[in-house]
Design a protein around this motif. Sequence first.
Motif, PDB file in Angstrom:
ATOM      1  N   ARG A 137      -0.275 -11.414  -3.521  1.00 12.39           N
ATOM      2  CA  ARG A 137      -0.593 -10.733  -2.266  1.00 12.39           C
ATOM      3  C   ARG A 137      -1.551  -9.563  -2.511  1.00 12.39           C
ATOM      4  O   ARG A 137      -2.496  -9.334  -1.745  1.00 12.39           O
ATOM      5  CB  ARG A 137       0.703 -10.254  -1.625  1.00 12.39           C
ATOM      6  CG  ARG A 137       0.569  -9.788  -0.176  1.00 12.39           C
ATOM      7  CD  ARG A 137       1.937  -9.571   0.453  1.00 12.39           C
ATOM      8  NE  ARG A 137       2.734  -8.634  -0.310  1.00 12.39           N
ATOM      9  CZ  ARG A 137       3.900  -8.920  -0.872  1.00 12.39           C
ATOM     10  NH1 ARG A 137       4.406 -10.135  -0.776  1.00 12.39           N
ATOM     11  NH2 ARG A 137       4.573  -8.010  -1.559  1.00 12.39           N
ATOM     12  N   MET A 138      -1.312  -8.816  -3.578  1.00  9.85           N
ATOM     13  CA  MET A 138      -2.211  -7.715  -3.942  1.00  9.85           C
ATOM     14  C   MET A 138      -3.621  -8.224  -4.173  1.00  9.85           C
ATOM     15  O   MET A 138      -4.609  -7.655  -3.665  1.00  9.85           O
ATOM     16  CB  MET A 138      -1.716  -7.014  -5.209  1.00  9.85           C
ATOM     17  CG  MET A 138      -2.653  -5.921  -5.702  1.00  9.85           C
ATOM     18  SD  MET A 138      -2.289  -5.386  -7.406  1.00  9.85           S
ATOM     19  CE  MET A 138      -0.777  -4.475  -7.183  1.00  9.85           C
ATOM     20  N   SER A 139      -3.744  -9.308  -4.930  1.00  4.68           N
ATOM     21  CA  SER A 139      -5.045  -9.884  -5.232  1.00  4.68           C
ATOM     22  C   SER A 139      -5.788 -10.283  -3.962  1.00  4.68           C
ATOM     23  O   SER A 139      -6.964  -9.954  -3.773  1.00  4.68           O
ATOM     24  CB  SER A 139      -4.855 -11.107  -6.131  1.00  4.68           C
ATOM     25  OG  SER A 139      -6.097 -11.689  -6.458  1.00  4.68           O
ATOM     26  N   ALA A 140      -5.084 -10.977  -3.070  1.00  8.20           N
ATOM     27  CA  ALA A 140      -5.715 -11.446  -1.829  1.00  8.20           C
ATOM     28  C   ALA A 140      -6.115 -10.291  -0.930  1.00  8.20           C
ATOM     29  O   ALA A 140      -7.217 -10.276  -0.365  1.00  8.20           O
ATOM     30  CB  ALA A 140      -4.756 -12.378  -1.096  1.00  8.20           C
ATOM     31  N   ARG A 141      -5.227  -9.334  -0.783  1.00  8.28           N
ATOM     32  CA  ARG A 141      -5.508  -8.218   0.128  1.00  8.28           C
ATOM     33  C   ARG A 141      -6.664  -7.351  -0.377  1.00  8.28           C
ATOM     34  O   ARG A 141      -7.528  -6.928   0.402  1.00  8.28           O
ATOM     35  CB  ARG A 141      -4.255  -7.370   0.335  1.00  8.28           C
ATOM     36  CG  ARG A 141      -3.144  -8.091   1.094  1.00  8.28           C
ATOM     37  CD  ARG A 141      -1.893  -7.240   1.181  1.00  8.28           C
ATOM     38  NE  ARG A 141      -2.069  -6.090   2.069  1.00  8.28           N
ATOM     39  CZ  ARG A 141      -1.260  -5.032   2.083  1.00  8.28           C
ATOM     40  NH1 ARG A 141      -0.217  -4.980   1.249  1.00  8.28           N
ATOM     41  NH2 ARG A 141      -1.467  -4.039   2.925  1.00  8.28           N
ATOM     42  N   ILE A 142      -6.686  -7.068  -1.682  1.00 11.19           N
ATOM     43  CA  ILE A 142      -7.767  -6.239  -2.219  1.00 11.19           C
ATOM     44  C   ILE A 142      -9.102  -6.961  -2.105  1.00 11.19           C
ATOM     45  O   ILE A 142     -10.114  -6.363  -1.714  1.00 11.19           O
ATOM     46  CB  ILE A 142      -7.481  -5.839  -3.681  1.00 11.19           C
ATOM     47  CG1 ILE A 142      -6.321  -4.847  -3.744  1.00 11.19           C
ATOM     48  CG2 ILE A 142      -8.726  -5.221  -4.329  1.00 11.19           C
ATOM     49  CD1 ILE A 142      -5.908  -4.435  -5.151  1.00 11.19           C
ATOM     50  N   SER A 143      -9.127  -8.244  -2.431  1.00  8.14           N
ATOM     51  CA  SER A 143     -10.391  -8.981  -2.332  1.00  8.14           C
ATOM     52  C   SER A 143     -10.872  -9.058  -0.886  1.00  8.14           C
ATOM     53  O   SER A 143     -12.075  -8.954  -0.613  1.00  8.14           O
ATOM     54  CB  SER A 143     -10.242 -10.388  -2.915  1.00  8.14           C
ATOM     55  OG  SER A 143      -9.228 -11.118  -2.264  1.00  8.14           O
ATOM     56  N   ALA A 144      -9.941  -9.210   0.056  1.00  4.01           N
ATOM     57  CA  ALA A 144     -10.322  -9.254   1.475  1.00  4.01           C
ATOM     58  C   ALA A 144     -10.846  -7.911   1.953  1.00  4.01           C
ATOM     59  O   ALA A 144     -11.805  -7.850   2.736  1.00  4.01           O
ATOM     60  CB  ALA A 144      -9.118  -9.679   2.313  1.00  4.01           C
ATOM     61  N   VAL A 145     -10.241  -6.827   1.483  1.00  5.27           N
ATOM     62  CA  VAL A 145     -10.737  -5.487   1.832  1.00  5.27           C
ATOM     63  C   VAL A 145     -12.149  -5.302   1.295  1.00  5.27           C
ATOM     64  O   VAL A 145     -13.043  -4.807   2.001  1.00  5.27           O
ATOM     65  CB  VAL A 145      -9.795  -4.396   1.268  1.00  5.27           C
ATOM     66  CG1 VAL A 145     -10.447  -3.014   1.374  1.00  5.27           C
ATOM     67  CG2 VAL A 145      -8.464  -4.390   2.014  1.00  5.27           C
ATOM     68  N   LEU A 146     -12.386  -5.693   0.045  1.00  5.50           N
ATOM     69  CA  LEU A 146     -13.721  -5.568  -0.549  1.00  5.50           C
ATOM     70  C   LEU A 146     -14.757  -6.388   0.216  1.00  5.50           C
ATOM     71  O   LEU A 146     -15.925  -5.991   0.321  1.00  5.50           O
ATOM     72  CB  LEU A 146     -13.682  -6.032  -2.005  1.00  5.50           C
ATOM     73  CG  LEU A 146     -13.081  -5.056  -3.006  1.00  5.50           C
ATOM     74  CD1 LEU A 146     -12.844  -5.752  -4.345  1.00  5.50           C
ATOM     75  CD2 LEU A 146     -13.991  -3.839  -3.201  1.00  5.50           C
ATOM     76  N   ALA A 147     -14.328  -7.532   0.761  1.00  6.67           N
ATOM     77  CA  ALA A 147     -15.243  -8.408   1.500  1.00  6.67           C
ATOM     78  C   ALA A 147     -15.434  -7.960   2.949  1.00  6.67           C
ATOM     79  O   ALA A 147     -16.167  -8.602   3.697  1.00  6.67           O
ATOM     80  CB  ALA A 147     -14.735  -9.839   1.462  1.00  6.67           C
ATOM     81  N   GLY A 148     -14.758  -6.886   3.333  1.00  8.43           N
ATOM     82  CA  GLY A 148     -14.925  -6.358   4.688  1.00  8.43           C
ATOM     83  C   GLY A 148     -14.198  -7.144   5.760  1.00  8.43           C
ATOM     84  O   GLY A 148     -14.598  -7.122   6.932  1.00  8.43           O
TER      85      GLY A 148
END
Length: 287
Positions: A137-148
């Motif tokens: 979940r951490m991985s997905a959420r951080i990558s989604a935040v970085l992708a805007g």
Amino acid sequence: MFLLICEALGENSEDCLDFAMIPEVVHNGTLMVDDIEDASELRRGKPCTYKIYGVDIAVNAGNAMYYLPLLPLMEKKAELTAETLRDIYEVYVQEMINLSLGQAMDITWHRGIANADSLNEKNYLQMCAYKTGTLARMSARISAVLAGASNELVEKLGSFAESIGVAFQMQDDVLDLTGKEFGEKKGGVGRDITEGKRTLMVIHTLKNADNADRKRLIQILNMHTSDQTLRDEAIALMQKYGAISHVRRTAARIVEESWSEVDRLLPVAEAKKKLKAFAEFLIKRTI
């Protein structure tokens, strides 16, 4: 998963590469500490870190790995907006707290501190969501935040990744009982039985077994035995009540249900196929 989600959201995966290490390094730190807490002998077919270097070094190294991967955020903070940095740090702190809660639940159950034999499927899924689902979940959420991504998509992708993490744990539990090669790398088939773990297969069996079989399974789990004959007896009891097939079906179902929530929201078709294929591999793997 980190880079696949960036790609599926239309972000250049190379721009996300430096940050992909955050959940990966944290994960390896948790494995080092987890091996100590479980008194494990082997990790991936080799002696656990603490067996080679000692508990003090393994604990210190594992804890350091919780924070070292944050260095890229500090080094590249000028390239990110204040809001993006804030959101990433918030995700990190939330998920690290969840990780410790999940591990505490698992320890409480297999150490007999709480009445593990009254657990239900909901209890187990919550523990997995915290313990194993957290890093996905951490991985997905951080990558989604970085992708805007929007807040809605960040959370939905987090839930999808969590389901993969939970299903991964279920498959891990299944392989512990059924995978010869998998078992050899962890110290024998049925290592979870030695640790007295209340996996979903155990919970399912205790719920459906007759009184004699229920008592016998609990007795073996409470022995914390390494005797392979006794471990095989416990495995046979779980097979008798269809626990292994039940867990496999449950893992496939939760991933499919969560995928349907994000499928329509991801813009890049080819990357979506890779992401779904990755999820399916994790729950069907044999090692």
